[in-house]
Design a protein around this motif. Structure first.
Motif, PDB file in Angstrom:
ATOM      1  N   PHE A 492       0.845  -1.189   0.000  1.00 52.41           N
ATOM      2  CA  PHE A 492       0.000   0.000   0.000  1.00 52.41           C
ATOM      3  C   PHE A 492       0.886   1.246   0.000  1.00 52.41           C
ATOM      4  CE2 PHE A 492       0.648  -0.239   4.564  1.00 52.41           C
ATOM      5  CZ  PHE A 492       0.694   1.083   4.961  1.00 52.41           C
ATOM      6  N   GLU A 493       0.299   2.375  -0.446  1.00 49.97           N
ATOM      7  CA  GLU A 493       1.014   3.645  -0.556  1.00 49.97           C
ATOM      8  C   GLU A 493       0.415   4.656   0.409  1.00 49.97           C
ATOM      9  OE1 GLU A 493       0.485   4.704  -4.585  1.00 49.97           O
ATOM     10  OE2 GLU A 493       1.582   2.968  -5.384  1.00 49.97           O
ATOM     11  N   TYR A 494       1.337   5.523   0.928  1.00 46.90           N
ATOM     12  CA  TYR A 494       0.859   6.538   1.860  1.00 46.90           C
ATOM     13  C   TYR A 494       1.547   7.872   1.556  1.00 46.90           C
ATOM     14  CZ  TYR A 494      -0.068   9.170   6.069  1.00 46.90           C
ATOM     15  OH  TYR A 494      -0.462  10.143   6.950  1.00 46.90           O
ATOM     16  N   PRO A 495       0.760   8.928   1.258  1.00 45.44           N
ATOM     17  CA  PRO A 495       1.363  10.267   1.038  1.00 45.44           C
ATOM     18  C   PRO A 495       1.559  10.996   2.360  1.00 45.44           C
ATOM     19  CG  PRO A 495      -0.983  10.340   0.604  1.00 45.44           C
ATOM     20  CD  PRO A 495      -0.683   8.918   0.973  1.00 45.44           C
ATOM     21  N   ILE A 496       2.535  11.837   2.428  1.00 51.01           N
ATOM     22  CA  ILE A 496       2.829  12.591   3.641  1.00 51.01           C
ATOM     23  C   ILE A 496       2.377  14.044   3.430  1.00 51.01           C
ATOM     24  CG2 ILE A 496       4.604  13.357   5.213  1.00 51.01           C
ATOM     25  CD1 ILE A 496       4.076  10.406   5.250  1.00 51.01           C
ATOM     26  N   GLY A 497       1.621  14.571   4.354  1.00 49.41           N
ATOM     27  CA  GLY A 497       1.140  15.954   4.273  1.00 49.41           C
ATOM     28  C   GLY A 497       2.197  16.947   4.703  1.00 49.41           C
ATOM     29  N   LYS A 498       1.925  18.249   4.442  1.00 49.74           N
ATOM     30  CA  LYS A 498       2.898  19.303   4.744  1.00 49.74           C
ATOM     31  C   LYS A 498       3.042  19.566   6.227  1.00 49.74           C
ATOM     32  CE  LYS A 498      -0.463  23.053   4.432  1.00 49.74           C
ATOM     33  NZ  LYS A 498      -0.795  24.376   3.848  1.00 49.74           N
ATOM     34  N   ASP A 499       2.056  19.120   6.994  1.00 51.75           N
ATOM     35  CA  ASP A 499       2.103  19.381   8.441  1.00 51.75           C
ATOM     36  C   ASP A 499       2.975  18.380   9.197  1.00 51.75           C
ATOM     37  OD1 ASP A 499       0.339  21.483   8.045  1.00 51.75           O
ATOM     38  OD2 ASP A 499      -1.434  20.199   8.323  1.00 51.75           O
ATOM     39  N   TYR A 500       3.513  17.388   8.523  1.00 49.58           N
ATOM     40  CA  TYR A 500       4.298  16.379   9.219  1.00 49.58           C
ATOM     41  C   TYR A 500       5.756  16.429   8.783  1.00 49.58           C
ATOM     42  CZ  TYR A 500      -0.257  14.456  10.440  1.00 49.58           C
ATOM     43  OH  TYR A 500      -1.516  14.302  10.916  1.00 49.58           O
ATOM     44  N   ASP A 501       6.595  16.329   9.762  1.00 50.07           N
ATOM     45  CA  ASP A 501       8.022  16.230   9.492  1.00 50.07           C
ATOM     46  C   ASP A 501       8.358  14.765   9.281  1.00 50.07           C
ATOM     47  OD1 ASP A 501      10.736  16.367   9.320  1.00 50.07           O
ATOM     48  OD2 ASP A 501      11.031  17.345  11.264  1.00 50.07           O
ATOM     49  N   ILE A 502       8.718  14.425   8.074  1.00 51.67           N
ATOM     50  CA  ILE A 502       8.960  13.026   7.735  1.00 51.67           C
ATOM     51  C   ILE A 502      10.024  12.402   8.630  1.00 51.67           C
ATOM     52  CG2 ILE A 502       9.730  11.494   5.892  1.00 51.67           C
ATOM     53  CD1 ILE A 502       8.474  13.345   3.918  1.00 51.67           C
ATOM     54  N   LYS A 503      10.969  13.223   9.064  1.00 51.58           N
ATOM     55  CA  LYS A 503      12.032  12.703   9.920  1.00 51.58           C
ATOM     56  C   LYS A 503      11.504  12.208  11.262  1.00 51.58           C
ATOM     57  CE  LYS A 503      15.589  15.706   7.944  1.00 51.58           C
ATOM     58  NZ  LYS A 503      16.586  16.737   8.259  1.00 51.58           N
ATOM     59  N   LYS A 504      10.339  12.742  11.621  1.00 49.42           N
ATOM     60  CA  LYS A 504       9.782  12.371  12.925  1.00 49.42           C
ATOM     61  C   LYS A 504       8.721  11.273  12.825  1.00 49.42           C
ATOM     62  CE  LYS A 504      10.516  16.998  14.819  1.00 49.42           C
ATOM     63  NZ  LYS A 504       9.852  18.187  15.439  1.00 49.42           N
ATOM     64  N   LEU A 505       8.473  10.757  11.628  1.00 49.51           N
ATOM     65  CA  LEU A 505       7.444   9.733  11.453  1.00 49.51           C
ATOM     66  C   LEU A 505       8.071   8.335  11.400  1.00 49.51           C
ATOM     67  CD1 LEU A 505       5.140  11.361   8.750  1.00 49.51           C
ATOM     68  CD2 LEU A 505       4.909  11.427  11.236  1.00 49.51           C
ATOM     69  N   SER A 506       7.311   7.409  11.902  1.00 45.70           N
ATOM     70  CA  SER A 506       7.708   5.994  11.852  1.00 45.70           C
ATOM     71  C   SER A 506       6.447   5.142  11.649  1.00 45.70           C
ATOM     72  CB  SER A 506       8.434   5.576  13.138  1.00 45.70           C
ATOM     73  OG  SER A 506       7.582   5.728  14.252  1.00 45.70           O
ATOM     74  N   PHE A 507       6.634   3.922  11.304  1.00 43.10           N
ATOM     75  CA  PHE A 507       5.477   3.019  11.153  1.00 43.10           C
ATOM     76  C   PHE A 507       5.723   1.764  11.993  1.00 43.10           C
ATOM     77  CE2 PHE A 507       8.322   1.203   8.055  1.00 43.10           C
ATOM     78  CZ  PHE A 507       8.059  -0.150   8.099  1.00 43.10           C
ATOM     79  N   LYS A 508       4.602   1.156  12.416  1.00 46.80           N
ATOM     80  CA  LYS A 508       4.656  -0.041  13.272  1.00 46.80           C
ATOM     81  C   LYS A 508       3.701  -1.096  12.698  1.00 46.80           C
ATOM     82  CE  LYS A 508       4.244  -1.500  18.112  1.00 46.80           C
ATOM     83  NZ  LYS A 508       3.923  -1.058  19.489  1.00 46.80           N
ATOM     84  N   VAL A 509       4.229  -2.277  12.546  1.00 53.02           N
ATOM     85  CA  VAL A 509       3.429  -3.389  12.034  1.00 53.02           C
ATOM     86  C   VAL A 509       3.335  -4.469  13.113  1.00 53.02           C
ATOM     87  CG1 VAL A 509       3.216  -5.181  10.264  1.00 53.02           C
ATOM     88  CG2 VAL A 509       4.151  -2.938   9.676  1.00 53.02           C
ATOM     89  N   GLU A 510       2.108  -4.922  13.391  1.00 60.37           N
ATOM     90  CA  GLU A 510       1.863  -6.007  14.345  1.00 60.37           C
ATOM     91  C   GLU A 510       0.991  -7.062  13.655  1.00 60.37           C
ATOM     92  OE1 GLU A 510      -0.013  -4.344  17.726  1.00 60.37           O
ATOM     93  OE2 GLU A 510       1.812  -3.457  18.540  1.00 60.37           O
ATOM     94  N   ALA A 511       1.301  -8.332  13.904  1.00 62.21           N
ATOM     95  CA  ALA A 511       0.494  -9.438  13.377  1.00 62.21           C
ATOM     96  C   ALA A 511       0.514 -10.590  14.380  1.00 62.21           C
ATOM     97  CB  ALA A 511       1.020  -9.901  12.026  1.00 62.21           C
ATOM     98  N   LYS A 512      -0.650 -11.219  14.553  1.00 67.92           N
ATOM     99  CA  LYS A 512      -0.759 -12.343  15.496  1.00 67.92           C
ATOM    100  C   LYS A 512      -1.383 -13.532  14.763  1.00 67.92           C
ATOM    101  CE  LYS A 512      -3.892 -12.363  18.722  1.00 67.92           C
ATOM    102  NZ  LYS A 512      -4.668 -12.057  19.941  1.00 67.92           N
ATOM    103  N   ASP A 513      -0.777 -14.699  14.947  1.00 69.65           N
ATOM    104  CA  ASP A 513      -1.341 -15.892  14.304  1.00 69.65           C
ATOM    105  C   ASP A 513      -2.376 -16.544  15.216  1.00 69.65           C
ATOM    106  OD1 ASP A 513       0.062 -17.356  16.216  1.00 69.65           O
ATOM    107  OD2 ASP A 513       1.720 -17.837  14.867  1.00 69.65           O
ATOM    108  N   VAL A 514      -3.031 -17.605  14.721  1.00 69.04           N
ATOM    109  CA  VAL A 514      -4.120 -18.242  15.465  1.00 69.04           C
ATOM    110  C   VAL A 514      -3.618 -18.978  16.701  1.00 69.04           C
ATOM    111  CG1 VAL A 514      -5.610 -18.472  13.446  1.00 69.04           C
ATOM    112  CG2 VAL A 514      -3.955 -20.278  13.978  1.00 69.04           C
TER     113      VAL A 514
END
Length: 549
Positions: A492-514
């Motif tokens: 998936f794609e995500y655009p960054i708005g002008k109000d956010y400092d890209i240097k300060k952004l991070s992403f977190k992925v969590e997944a749980k199996d059955v």
């Protein structure tokens, strides 16, 4: 009807005699009266019935192998007002059969009100003090002593030959005899074997489907032949009676061999020859000890219950038949079972487990069952077995025979059941042991004004839920995307708005199996562009609305 006709004929002759005598008076009158009296006597007297046989048999009456004992001599009348019921011998497959049938006998006797029944505790106390464990071979002396101590006129004892369910067929068989306490002689005996289908009518109506109801019918018919007054004749019974007949195995497949053992209760002698009859086949048995004979018979080909008759010959060259003395069951159909598991994947190190629920679909007995758990290479890591009814639930925690946890992988749980005939059925379930979290690789690329996330994972990974979040340096969630099952997008794609400092952004992925294993990953988004993009859309994922991302 026959007796009524004869009575009417007698009345006619009597009126005729009176009419004749009233017509004249002469020396011939006496002769006429005598003639009419003789005719009256023979017309009124019932025809002599053929003496009954001691035992009834399914064999043909014209069968030359069978010469039943006949009642020939009159004897004394024995009146019985009180009775002691001894514990029945149980030769059936049901360990409670003797107790259940005894309860039916007591209920039926009380309903008829013919006898006063001695208390069971008094009977058991007498047997315990005399150390009598097997009532089938009780001595005449013990019977006479029981009469004096318990104050009864007779003793009732017998054997439950059958009390079981074979396939969908019920069978109950009972042998009873009554002994007079005056001399220990048998004054009455009866033997009845019924199956549930004996009462079947049109379209199967009337079939007895409860084995307890069938036992009640057997007892009712046996006790229905029991009287409180008996003619005791020396020739009423033969010189011996059957004490027990055992076939082994009772149940098996067609065409096999079965052992048969017959034990006689010798009253005045023992048989000189004994044969077992099943269908049209005869098998002469061998004497192994006093009153005991054994041999081997062939099981019939047809499935079902086959009754075995026994014919014994005395030293006087008279044959005595004992019908339905034993049974042979032929069963070639394996049991039908199913098995469900409450889960297909679990983590043994997280105290997980799987529960199997086997269910017997066919209506039959189970002789034994066994369980084995094998790995992907077929090696057995755990096994168990038991006899009789299969457990309602079976649980596995992912351990082997040494109680250590097995390695991750697929394991086959197999349940095998066997019926008493040796027919076997197997059912299996494949279970995955998984103690590692989902394996997900995440790549982040910057393409012009868009951050592109790519996820790589095994499509067979049993993912239960997942969560993707973009957060700032303070931990505040800017956007989040979540789902259940295998809907984690490949990209998936995500655009960054002008109000956010890209240097300060991070992403977190969590997944749980059955199985409860959890995957977590956190990465920083690099600052490679700063153009404004008004919206972002998820690309390449069907049935997922993500318009605000």
């Amino acid at each position: 009807m026959q007796l009524r006709i004869k009575k009417d004929k007698s009345l006619f002759l009597l009126l005729a005699a009176k009419a004749v005598c009233g017509l004249w008076w002469s020396p011939l009158k006496a002769v006429v009266l005598v003639a009419f009296a003789a005719a009256l006597f023979f017309a009124a007297a019932p025809a002599l019935a053929e003496p009954p046989s001691v035992y009834t048999s399914s064999l043909s009456k014209d069968d030359s192998r069978l010469v039943p004992t006949r009642i020939t001599e009159p004897g004394d009348v024995v009146s019985i007002s009180s009775l002691a019921i001894l514990p029945l011998e149980n030769l059936s497959d049901n360990p409670l059969a003797a107790t259940l049938v005894t309860d039916h006998i007591k209920t039926e006797l009380k309903a008829r009100g013919l006898f006063d029944i001695a208390k069971a505790k008094d009977v058991n106390r007498f047997l315990a003090r005399r150390r009598i464990r097997y009532t089938g071979a009780i001595t005449r002396g013990a019977v006479r002593e029981m009469g004096k101590i318990l104050g009864v006129d007779a003793v009732l004892l017998g054997t439950v030959n059958y009390y079981s369910v074979v396939g969908k067929t019920l069978i109950v068989g009972l042998n009873c005899r009554m002994l007079s306490v005056s001399d220990g002689r048998i004054v009455w005996a009866d033997n009845i074997t019924y199956t549930g289908k004996d009462f079947e009518g049109v379209l199967g109506l009337g079939t007895v489907k409860s084995i307890d109801a069938l036992a009640s019918m057997v007892v009712k018919d046996i006790i229905g032949n029991l009287k409180d007054r008996f003619f005791v004749r020396d020739s009423f019974y033969g010189p011996f009676d059957i004490e027990r007949v055992i076939t082994y195995p009772v149940m098996g497949k067609s065409g096999g061999k079965r052992d048969i053992n017959v034990k006689f209760l010798n009253l005045t002698g023992e048989p000189v020859m004994v044969k077992a009859l099943i269908g049209t086949l005869e098998y002469e048995l061998t004497r192994v000890s006093f009153g005991q004979y054994e041999g081997v018979i062939d099981a019939p080909v047809a499935e079902g219950i086959h009754l075995v008759d026994v014919v014994a010959m005395s030293a006087e060259n008279k044959s005595y038949a004992f019908s339905a003395a034993a049974k042979v069951v032929v069963d070639n159909t394996p049991p039908v079972i199913s098995m469900n598991a409450n889960r297909a994947v679990f983590s043994s190190k997280k105290r997980g487990f799987v529960t199997f629920e086997p269910k017997l679909i066919s209506f039959e007995e189970i002789d034994e069952w066994n369980v084995k758990i094998t790995d992907s290479e077929g090696a057995v890591v755990r096994s168990d077995r038991g006899y009789g009814r299969i457990p309602t639930k079976l649980m596995w925690k992912g351990d082997d025979t040494s109680k250590a946890f097995v390695m991750d992988g697929n394991y086959t749980f197999t349940l095998q059941v066997k019926d008493p005939a040796g027919n076997a059925t197997e059912v299996s379930n494949v279970i995955l042991i998984k103690n590692t979290p989902p394996a997900i690789d995440v790549d982040v690329d910057i393409v012009e004004e868009t951050v592109l996330f790519s996820f790589h994972y095994n499509p067979d990974e049993p993912i239960e839920s997942w969560n993707i979040a973009i957060v700032d340096r303070g931990g505040n969630i800017i956007k989040v995307l979540s789902g259940t099952g295998k809907t984690l997008p490949k990209r998936f794609e995500y655009p960054i708005g002008k109000d956010y400092d890209i240097k300060k952004l991070s992403f977190k992925v969590e997944a749980k199996d059955v199985a409860g294993n959890k995957f977590e990953m956190t990465k920083t988004i690099p600052s490679l562009f700063a153009n404004k993009v008004p919206f972002a859309g998820l690309k390449g994922v069907k049935n997922v609305l993500w318009d605000d991302f």
